[in-house]
Design a protein around this motif. Structure first.
Motif, short mmCIF file in Angstrom:
data_model
loop_
_atom_site.label_atom_id
_atom_site.label_comp_id
_atom_site.label_asym_id
_atom_site.label_seq_id
_atom_site.Cartn_x
_atom_site.Cartn_y
_atom_site.Cartn_z
N PRO A 93 0.82 -1.21 0.00
CA PRO A 93 0.00 0.00 0.00
C PRO A 93 0.85 1.26 0.00
CG PRO A 93 -0.50 -1.42 1.91
CD PRO A 93 0.71 -1.97 1.24
N CYS A 94 0.29 2.35 -0.50
CA CYS A 94 0.99 3.63 -0.48
C CYS A 94 1.04 4.13 0.97
CB CYS A 94 0.26 4.65 -1.36
SG CYS A 94 -1.28 5.23 -0.62
N CYS A 143 -2.20 4.73 2.84
CA CYS A 143 -3.09 3.61 3.17
C CYS A 143 -2.44 2.53 4.01
CB CYS A 143 -3.57 2.93 1.90
SG CYS A 143 -4.33 4.01 0.74
N LYS A 202 -4.57 -0.25 6.30
CA LYS A 202 -4.69 -1.65 5.88
C LYS A 202 -4.11 -2.56 6.97
CE LYS A 202 -5.26 -1.31 0.90
NZ LYS A 202 -5.45 0.10 0.58
N CYS A 212 -9.47 1.48 -2.25
CA CYS A 212 -8.56 2.26 -3.08
C CYS A 212 -8.30 1.53 -4.40
CB CYS A 212 -7.26 2.53 -2.34
SG CYS A 212 -6.12 1.15 -2.39
N CYS A 255 -5.60 1.05 -6.13
CA CYS A 255 -4.29 0.51 -6.47
C CYS A 255 -4.01 -0.88 -5.92
CB CYS A 255 -3.19 1.48 -6.09
SG CYS A 255 -3.59 2.49 -4.71
S1 FES Z 1 -2.67 1.97 -1.65
FE1 FES Z 1 -2.96 3.99 -1.13
S2 FES Z 1 -4.47 4.78 -2.46
FE2 FES Z 1 -4.28 2.70 -2.84
#
Ligand code: FES
Ligand code: FES
Length: 162
Positions: free
Chosen positions: A97-98, A101, A105, A133, A135
């Motif tokens: 994940p970014c 997130c 998560k 999300c 991604c």
């Molecule tokens: S993992 Fe962060 S916006 Fe999707």
């Protein structure tokens, strides 16, 4: 009002209006940086914390309802050896994940693992926030949680036998 709770296993106190959202208290009084308040209405899942071990959107949890309870954020999880189970599970499933997130998560996965001694795919699906999300797929997250849950189970077995 005065509220007293535990935050990441330490006693915490704050004096705030009773309906102040927990997310604001954590940011303003305790410098918790992992919470991202985007929708402020419990929909996006960007401000999840563990309240008594259950993942809740802290933007809609009023101050008066946390009195005497245990609150955990990802900062607290990071300091525990059990966090490695999440890391391994996420890695195995290819979930990365970014920064926005990652904490949420992890909190959601941890809550699922703690509450389900026999975790099933369907239970993960039922716990997902309304807006997922773009991604990572729901499948990837589900696989990551199941893999992390397996690591946690192995850890528990190992602790029992050693
Ligand atoms: S993992 Fe962060 S916006 Fe999707
Ligand atoms: S900010 Fe969206 S659920 Fe809390």
């Amino acid at each position: 009002m005065d509220i007293r709770f535990t935050l990441n296993d330490e006693l915490a106190f704050a004096t705030v209006p009773p309906t102040t959202p927990l997310a604001r208290i954590l940011r303003d009084h305790f410098s918790i940086g992992s919470l991202h308040q985007t929708c402020a209405s419990g929909q996006c899942g960007q401000c999840l914390v563990l309240l008594e071990g259950a993942a809740v959107p802290s933007c809609i949890v009023p101050a008066f309802s946390v009195r005497g309870y245990a609150v955990e954020t990802v900062e607290g999880l990071l300091s525990k050896p059990e966090f490695m189970d999440l890391e391994k599970g996420f890695l195995e499933a290819g979930l990365s994940p970014c920064p926005l997130c990652a904490g949420n998560k992890a909190i959601l996965a941890e809550s699922l693992i703690r509450h389900h001694p026999e975790l099933q795919r369907q239970e993960i699906l039922s716990a997902l926030p309304r807006h997922w999300c773009p991604c990572s797929t729901v499948d990837t997250f589900t696989n990551a949680v199941l893999a992390a849950w397996n690591h946690r189970r192995r850890r528990a077995r190992h602790a029992q036998t050693s």
